[in-house]
Motif scaffolding. Structure first.
Motif, short mmCIF file in Angstrom:
data_model
loop_
_atom_site.label_atom_id
_atom_site.label_comp_id
_atom_site.label_asym_id
_atom_site.label_seq_id
_atom_site.Cartn_x
_atom_site.Cartn_y
_atom_site.Cartn_z
N ARG A 1 -7.53 -9.11 -4.50
CA ARG A 1 -6.56 -8.69 -4.44
C ARG A 1 -5.34 -8.25 -3.33
N LEU A 2 -6.82 -7.98 -2.71
CA LEU A 2 -6.01 -6.71 -1.42
C LEU A 2 -5.53 -7.77 -0.33
N SER A 3 -6.76 -9.23 -0.50
CA SER A 3 -5.33 -10.23 0.52
C SER A 3 -4.25 -10.49 0.54
N GLU A 4 -4.14 -10.88 -1.00
CA GLU A 4 -2.97 -10.76 -1.39
C GLU A 4 -1.95 -10.14 -1.00
N LEU A 5 -2.18 -8.94 -1.53
CA LEU A 5 -0.83 -8.26 -0.74
C LEU A 5 -0.91 -7.25 0.17
N THR A 6 -1.70 -8.08 0.55
CA THR A 6 -1.53 -7.37 2.96
C THR A 6 -0.55 -9.30 2.98
N ALA A 7 -1.21 -10.29 2.38
CA ALA A 7 -0.45 -11.05 3.09
C ALA A 7 1.21 -11.27 2.56
N ASP A 8 1.20 -10.41 1.21
CA ASP A 8 2.91 -10.31 0.85
C ASP A 8 3.74 -9.18 1.77
N PRO A 9 4.73 -9.27 3.03
CA PRO A 9 5.57 -7.90 3.42
C PRO A 9 5.82 -7.79 2.15
N ALA A 10 5.89 -7.66 1.02
CA ALA A 10 6.65 -7.04 0.26
C ALA A 10 5.89 -6.45 -0.88
N SER A 11 4.58 -6.24 -0.34
CA SER A 11 3.85 -5.19 -1.42
C SER A 11 4.29 -4.08 -0.97
N SER A 12 3.89 -3.20 -1.92
CA SER A 12 4.66 -1.93 -1.63
C SER A 12 2.79 -1.04 -0.77
N LEU A 13 2.74 -0.33 -0.57
CA LEU A 13 1.95 0.49 0.04
C LEU A 13 1.08 1.38 -1.07
N THR A 14 1.56 1.67 -1.91
CA THR A 14 1.09 2.54 -3.28
C THR A 14 0.15 1.22 -3.78
N GLU A 15 0.32 -0.01 -4.05
CA GLU A 15 -0.81 -1.13 -4.45
C GLU A 15 -1.89 -1.33 -3.39
N ILE A 16 -1.34 -1.71 -2.37
CA ILE A 16 -2.74 -1.41 -1.49
C ILE A 16 -3.20 0.21 -1.82
N ALA A 17 -3.04 0.70 -1.73
CA ALA A 17 -3.77 1.94 -2.20
C ALA A 17 -4.50 2.18 -2.92
N THR A 18 -3.94 2.04 -4.04
CA THR A 18 -4.79 1.82 -5.47
C THR A 18 -5.94 0.93 -5.52
N GLU A 19 -5.57 -0.07 -4.87
CA GLU A 19 -7.04 -1.53 -4.78
C GLU A 19 -7.82 -0.86 -3.52
N LEU A 20 -7.56 -0.21 -2.60
CA LEU A 20 -8.02 0.22 -1.42
C LEU A 20 -9.49 1.39 -2.06
N ARG A 21 -8.30 2.61 -3.12
CA ARG A 21 -8.99 3.71 -3.58
C ARG A 21 -10.27 3.15 -4.71
N ARG A 22 -9.99 1.61 -5.20
CA ARG A 22 -10.44 0.80 -6.36
C ARG A 22 -12.54 0.63 -5.91
N VAL A 23 -11.66 -0.10 -4.76
CA VAL A 23 -12.92 -0.97 -3.73
C VAL A 23 -13.43 -0.12 -3.02
N ASP A 24 -13.07 0.99 -2.25
CA ASP A 24 -13.60 2.02 -2.53
C ASP A 24 -14.56 3.31 -3.47
N GLY A 25 -13.86 3.20 -4.30
CA GLY A 25 -15.14 4.07 -5.27
C GLY A 25 -16.40 2.64 -6.24
N LEU A 26 -16.06 1.35 -5.12
CA LEU A 26 -17.11 0.30 -6.30
C LEU A 26 -18.25 -0.05 -5.34
N LEU A 27 -18.12 0.54 -4.16
CA LEU A 27 -19.40 -0.16 -3.33
C LEU A 27 -19.76 0.66 -2.47
N PRO A 28 -20.14 1.75 -3.20
CA PRO A 28 -21.17 2.86 -2.98
C PRO A 28 -21.63 3.03 -4.01
N GLU A 29 -21.47 2.44 -5.07
CA GLU A 29 -21.49 2.50 -6.72
C GLU A 29 -22.78 1.41 -6.55
#
Length: 115
Positions: A51-79
Motif C-alpha cells: 500500500r505504501l508503494s502504491e501511495l508513494t507512486a501516486d502523486p495524488a496520494s495524500s500525506l495523511t494516507e501515507i502517514a497512516t500506513e507508516l504508523r501501521r507498519v511502524d507498529g507491526l514491525l516491532p511486534e
C-alpha cells in the motif's frame, strides 16, 4: 489499525520460557499458535508495504494516507520482531525439555534393566 499481539498467547509463551514445565502437545500448540500469529503479522506488514508503494507512486496520494500506513507498519514491525525472538526462544526451550525427558526416560530404563 492492526490487531495487537495476543497477550494471552504471549503470557503463556513467557511462562514456558521462564521455566514452567510444558508437555509436548502444549509446546506444539504454542509453537503453532505463535507461528500462525507471526504469519498473520508478516502478511499485514507486506500488505502495508504494498500500500505504501502504491501511495508513494501516486502523486495524488495524500500525506495523511501515507502517514497512516507508516504508523501501521511502524507498529507491526516491532511486534513481529518480538514474536520471532520469542518463537526462537521457545524452540530452544522445547529442545531443553525434550532432552530432560529423554535423559530421565533413559535413566528409568537403565534402572529397570539392572533390577
Amino acid at each position: 489499525m492492526p490487531k495487537p499481539l495476543d497477550h494471552a498467547l504471549m503470557a503463556r509463551l513467557r511462562e514456558v520460557l521462564d521455566g514452567r514445565r510444558a508437555t509436548e502437545p502444549e509446546l506444539r500448540r504454542l509453537s503453532e499458535e505463535a507461528d500462525g500469529w507471526a504469519r498473520a503479522l508478516q502478511g499485514q506488514v507486506e500488505a502495508t508495504e504494498r500500500r505504501l508503494s502504491e501511495l508513494t507512486a501516486d502523486p495524488a496520494s495524500s500525506l495523511t494516507e501515507i502517514a497512516t500506513e507508516l504508523r501501521r507498519v511502524d507498529g507491526l514491525l516491532p511486534e513481529l520482531a518480538e514474536l520471532r525472538i520469542t518463537l526462537s526462544r521457545l524452540e530452544e526451550r522445547a529442545r531443553e525439555l525434550r532432552t530432560e525427558w529423554l535423559l530421565q526416560h533413559t535413566r528409568v530404563r537403565s534402572a529397570a534393566t539392572r533390577s
